[in-house]
Design a protein around this motif. Structure first.
Motif, PDB file in Angstrom:
ATOM      1  N   GLY A   1       0.948  -1.958  -0.267  1.00 22.49           N
ATOM      2  CA  GLY A   1       0.248   0.285   0.131  1.00 22.49           C
ATOM      3  C   GLY A   1       1.084   1.338   0.046  1.00 22.49           C
ATOM      4  O   GLY A   1       1.942   0.860  -0.544  1.00 22.49           O
ATOM      5  N   PRO A   2      -0.021   2.269  -0.160  1.00 21.59           N
ATOM      6  CA  PRO A   2       0.989   3.576  -0.155  1.00 21.59           C
ATOM      7  C   PRO A   2       2.039   3.938   1.184  1.00 21.59           C
ATOM      8  O   PRO A   2       1.832   2.905   2.151  1.00 21.59           O
ATOM      9  CB  PRO A   2      -0.816   4.676  -0.024  1.00 21.59           C
ATOM     10  CG  PRO A   2      -1.571   3.918  -0.444  1.00 21.59           C
ATOM     11  CD  PRO A   2      -1.430   2.396   0.276  1.00 21.59           C
ATOM     12  N   GLU A   3       3.006   4.804   0.966  1.00 25.54           N
ATOM     13  CA  GLU A   3       3.748   5.109   2.371  1.00 25.54           C
ATOM     14  C   GLU A   3       3.054   5.799   3.187  1.00 25.54           C
ATOM     15  O   GLU A   3       2.399   6.522   2.855  1.00 25.54           O
ATOM     16  CB  GLU A   3       5.024   5.804   1.176  1.00 25.54           C
ATOM     17  CG  GLU A   3       6.595   4.534   0.811  1.00 25.54           C
ATOM     18  CD  GLU A   3       7.319   4.905   1.082  1.00 25.54           C
ATOM     19  OE1 GLU A   3       7.680   5.880   1.192  1.00 25.54           O
ATOM     20  OE2 GLU A   3       7.963   5.004  -0.287  1.00 25.54           O
TER      21      GLU A   3
ATOM     22  N   ARG B   1       3.740   7.833   6.869  1.00 28.62           N
ATOM     23  CA  ARG B   1       4.664   9.071   7.717  1.00 28.62           C
ATOM     24  C   ARG B   1       5.124   7.850   8.435  1.00 28.62           C
ATOM     25  O   ARG B   1       6.323   8.567   9.561  1.00 28.62           O
ATOM     26  CB  ARG B   1       3.740  10.261   8.285  1.00 28.62           C
ATOM     27  CG  ARG B   1       2.673   9.952   9.301  1.00 28.62           C
ATOM     28  CD  ARG B   1       1.823  11.043   9.783  1.00 28.62           C
ATOM     29  NE  ARG B   1       1.080  10.610  10.555  1.00 28.62           N
ATOM     30  CZ  ARG B   1       1.413  10.354  12.077  1.00 28.62           C
ATOM     31  NH1 ARG B   1       1.810  11.086  12.541  1.00 28.62           N
ATOM     32  NH2 ARG B   1      -0.131   9.957  12.270  1.00 28.62           N
ATOM     33  N   CYS B   2       4.854   6.905   9.284  1.00 28.16           N
ATOM     34  CA  CYS B   2       5.943   6.553  10.031  1.00 28.16           C
ATOM     35  C   CYS B   2       6.690   5.815   9.086  1.00 28.16           C
ATOM     36  O   CYS B   2       7.579   5.012  10.406  1.00 28.16           O
ATOM     37  CB  CYS B   2       4.500   4.900  10.673  1.00 28.16           C
ATOM     38  SG  CYS B   2       4.538   3.539   9.853  1.00 28.16           S
ATOM     39  N   GLY B   3       7.025   5.491   8.020  1.00 26.10           N
ATOM     40  CA  GLY B   3       8.425   4.490   7.146  1.00 26.10           C
ATOM     41  C   GLY B   3       7.237   3.242   6.615  1.00 26.10           C
ATOM     42  O   GLY B   3       8.220   3.094   6.162  1.00 26.10           O
ATOM     43  N   ASN B   4       6.566   2.832   7.119  1.00 21.46           N
ATOM     44  CA  ASN B   4       6.543   1.766   6.170  1.00 21.46           C
ATOM     45  C   ASN B   4       5.454   2.228   5.542  1.00 21.46           C
ATOM     46  O   ASN B   4       5.345   3.101   5.506  1.00 21.46           O
ATOM     47  CB  ASN B   4       4.838   0.138   7.817  1.00 21.46           C
ATOM     48  CG  ASN B   4       6.081   0.235   8.753  1.00 21.46           C
ATOM     49  OD1 ASN B   4       7.519  -0.221   8.150  1.00 21.46           O
ATOM     50  ND2 ASN B   4       6.292   0.515   9.861  1.00 21.46           N
ATOM     51  N   SER B   5       4.647   1.094   5.109  1.00 22.64           N
ATOM     52  CA  SER B   5       3.297   1.462   3.552  1.00 22.64           C
ATOM     53  C   SER B   5       2.330   0.156   4.030  1.00 22.64           C
ATOM     54  O   SER B   5       2.250  -0.608   4.794  1.00 22.64           O
ATOM     55  CB  SER B   5       4.151   1.085   2.772  1.00 22.64           C
ATOM     56  OG  SER B   5       4.121  -0.609   2.781  1.00 22.64           O
ATOM     57  N   GLY B   6       0.577   0.544   3.658  1.00 20.09           N
ATOM     58  CA  GLY B   6      -0.403   0.075   3.555  1.00 20.09           C
ATOM     59  C   GLY B   6      -0.878   0.560   4.981  1.00 20.09           C
ATOM     60  O   GLY B   6      -2.283  -1.222   5.881  1.00 20.09           O
ATOM     61  N   CYS B   7      -0.626   1.348   5.858  1.00 21.11           N
ATOM     62  CA  CYS B   7      -0.931   2.045   7.521  1.00 21.11           C
ATOM     63  C   CYS B   7      -2.146   1.635   7.126  1.00 21.11           C
ATOM     64  O   CYS B   7      -2.927   2.502   6.022  1.00 21.11           O
ATOM     65  CB  CYS B   7       0.025   2.623   7.880  1.00 21.11           C
ATOM     66  SG  CYS B   7       1.574   2.270   8.259  1.00 21.11           S
ATOM     67  N   VAL B   8      -3.237   1.738   8.400  1.00 21.05           N
ATOM     68  CA  VAL B   8      -4.422   2.309   7.897  1.00 21.05           C
ATOM     69  C   VAL B   8      -4.629   4.000   7.733  1.00 21.05           C
ATOM     70  O   VAL B   8      -5.473   4.335   6.620  1.00 21.05           O
ATOM     71  CB  VAL B   8      -5.435   2.189   9.259  1.00 21.05           C
ATOM     72  CG1 VAL B   8      -6.568   3.027   9.181  1.00 21.05           C
ATOM     73  CG2 VAL B   8      -5.717   0.869   9.427  1.00 21.05           C
ATOM     74  N   GLU B   9      -3.683   4.390   7.987  1.00 19.46           N
ATOM     75  CA  GLU B   9      -3.935   6.411   8.161  1.00 19.46           C
ATOM     76  C   GLU B   9      -3.546   6.591   6.357  1.00 19.46           C
ATOM     77  O   GLU B   9      -3.876   7.559   5.863  1.00 19.46           O
ATOM     78  CB  GLU B   9      -2.560   6.793   9.065  1.00 19.46           C
ATOM     79  CG  GLU B   9      -3.342   7.156  10.329  1.00 19.46           C
ATOM     80  CD  GLU B   9      -2.637   7.725  11.075  1.00 19.46           C
ATOM     81  OE1 GLU B   9      -1.472   8.340  10.555  1.00 19.46           O
ATOM     82  OE2 GLU B   9      -2.329   8.430  12.204  1.00 19.46           O
TER      83      GLU B   9
ATOM     84  N   LEU C   1      -4.072   5.122   3.889  1.00 21.82           N
ATOM     85  CA  LEU C   1      -6.467   4.970   3.061  1.00 21.82           C
ATOM     86  C   LEU C   1      -7.087   5.728   3.801  1.00 21.82           C
ATOM     87  O   LEU C   1      -7.851   6.328   2.762  1.00 21.82           O
ATOM     88  CB  LEU C   1      -6.424   3.568   3.246  1.00 21.82           C
ATOM     89  CG  LEU C   1      -5.259   2.464   2.644  1.00 21.82           C
ATOM     90  CD1 LEU C   1      -5.628   1.578   3.112  1.00 21.82           C
ATOM     91  CD2 LEU C   1      -5.646   2.986   1.327  1.00 21.82           C
ATOM     92  N   ALA C   2      -7.580   6.047   5.484  1.00 22.91           N
ATOM     93  CA  ALA C   2      -8.296   6.140   5.918  1.00 22.91           C
ATOM     94  C   ALA C   2      -8.049   7.611   7.144  1.00 22.91           C
ATOM     95  O   ALA C   2      -9.377   8.513   7.158  1.00 22.91           O
ATOM     96  CB  ALA C   2      -9.008   5.285   6.642  1.00 22.91           C
TER      97      ALA C   2
END
Ligand SMILES: [Zn+2]
Length: 408
Positions: A265-267, A269-277, A279-280
């Motif tokens: 998923g999209p990058e 701000r925490c450095g990971n990707s695909g987090c709920v944030e 997308l939502a």
């Protein structure tokens, strides 16, 4: 009622050993705390109903409430007198809301909002101030000024200050570990503000603060397990399990915004990707609409308007957000099986664009009976975040720096 000032204590009766002024009222006496909490959340309520509710003997309840009455924290509610049996009048008890007051402040990046509330969390005064600097000394000075104004507004005894901060907070020590909006790391906020204003200060994560307000004064009354999910600039989550607010080992419990839900998923701000944030959250929705309209200056309000006007790509951005939110709510339900999930936050202002999608996704992904979890939407009235911080101060006042007495 341990350690309380007891203005009404009859002469000659042995008072509890004096303790520090910052001591909580029932620290170490869970029975007294449970009784008081029952009156706080269910009052006016007669003694026999308290006893029934808590499976205590009427004598135990009568004995425990006597010092609370003497100290002025409880009063007999004359207006609510009822007759349970002929000739046996029952006098309900209620909390004396104006016995003392606490303050709550939401610390945002560019301003602070404060409220003074009574013991039932009714807002008695509100104040706001701009924050021109994030330097810790400057922020503490601004908080002290705001607190002084609120104390003057409310007049009576003010005994605690609660501060709600977005970020990673160690509530037990009052340490702000990381507050991105203030660019703070490891600031001993509770200790420094308490030294400046001469009142005990409790610091809590802002979403947890809102959760405490719901637990004691809102949609969480009478519900042992509760989740509060907030949407807006980020996606937050506060958790109450078996009556206690959950902090986790490092104060990070409820980081729903950074639960990964999309492979590649999209990058974030925490450095990971695909987090709920990714997308939502508001920023994710806005990025999608900006990309689709080729307008990098588009505001969130304009994106909402486009979607409401039927713009296909704008609608799709909110639909993706709703789907992600619904899955996130299902994750909460499947992990904790709470009785109720309260959905709140600034993002609810556009709930007409995603709520039905979110509810459908929740139904699809919630496992078994977890789907029966009640989903309640609670738009935020003004000063809700500050009132949440005040609710934490009330909880701290009566229970001390512990996560809670299980509420029944
Ligand atoms: Zn993330």
């Amino acid at each position: 009622m341990v350690g309380m000032t007891q203005p009404g204590l009859p002469a000659g009766r042995t008072a509890p050993a004096p303790r520090e002024p910052g001591d909580s009222r029932f620290d170490g006496d869970p029975t007294a705390a449970s009784i008081f909490l029952t009156v706080l959340t269910r009052g006016p309520i007669p003694r026999n109903e308290i006893a029934q509710h808590l499976s205590l003997s009427p004598a135990t309840v009568s004995k425990a409430v006597r010092p609370m009455l003497a100290a002025g924290y409880l009063v007999e509610s004359l207006t609510g007198t009822v007759d349970s049996r002929p000739g046996r009048p029952v006098v309900p008890l209620r909390v004396a809301a104006e016995r003392e007051f606490v303050l709550g402040v939401k610390l945002a990046g560019d301003h602070i909002v404060g409220v003074a509330v009574d013991l039932l969390a009714n807002v008695r005064a509100t104040r706001e101030a701009r924050l021109d600097s994030h330097a810790v000394d400057d922020v503490i000075e601004a908080l002290a000024e705001l607190a002084a104004r609120l104390r003057a507004d409310v007049g009576g005894q003010v005994s605690r200050v609660g501060i709600g901060v977005g970020g990673h907070v160690d509530t037990a020590t009052g340490l702000v570990r990381y507050a991105p909006f203030l660019e703070w790391r490891d600031v001993r906020l509770a200790e420094r503000l308490a030294a400046r204003i001469g009142l005990p200060v409790v610091v809590e994560n802002d979403v947890n603060s809102l959760t405490v307000a719901e637990q004691w004064f809102g949609a969480g009354i009478g519900v042992p397990s509760l989740a509060v999910v907030t949407i807006g600039a980020g996606v937050g989550c506060g958790l109450v399990v078996d009556g206690s607010l959950v902090h986790g080992a490092h104060g990070l419990a409820g980081e729903l915004g950074h639960v990964p839900i999309q492979l590649d998923g999209p990058e974030c701000r925490c450095g990971n990707s695909g987090c709920v944030e990714t997308l939502a959250a508001d920023g994710a929705i806005l990025d999608r609409v900006r990309a689709a309209t080729n307008d990098s200056e588009l505001t969130l309000a304009a994106a909402v308007e486009l979607a409401r006007d039927g713009h296909h790509d704008a609608i799709a951005a909110f639909t993706i957000a709703g789907e992600a939110l619904g899955r996130a709510l299902a994750i909460v339900a499947n992990l904790l099986n709470p009785h109720r999930i309260v959905l709140s936050g600034e993002g609810l202002a556009a709930s007409d664009l995603f709520e039905s999608v979110a509810r459908e996704a929740f139904r699809r992904h919630a496992f078994g009976q977890a789907v029966e979890c009640e989903l309640v939407t609670r738009p935020l009235p003004d000063h809700t975040w500050a009132r949440g911080a005040a609710a934490v101060a009330i909880q701290h006042l009566f229970l001390g720096p512990i996560t809670g007495v299980p509420m029944r």
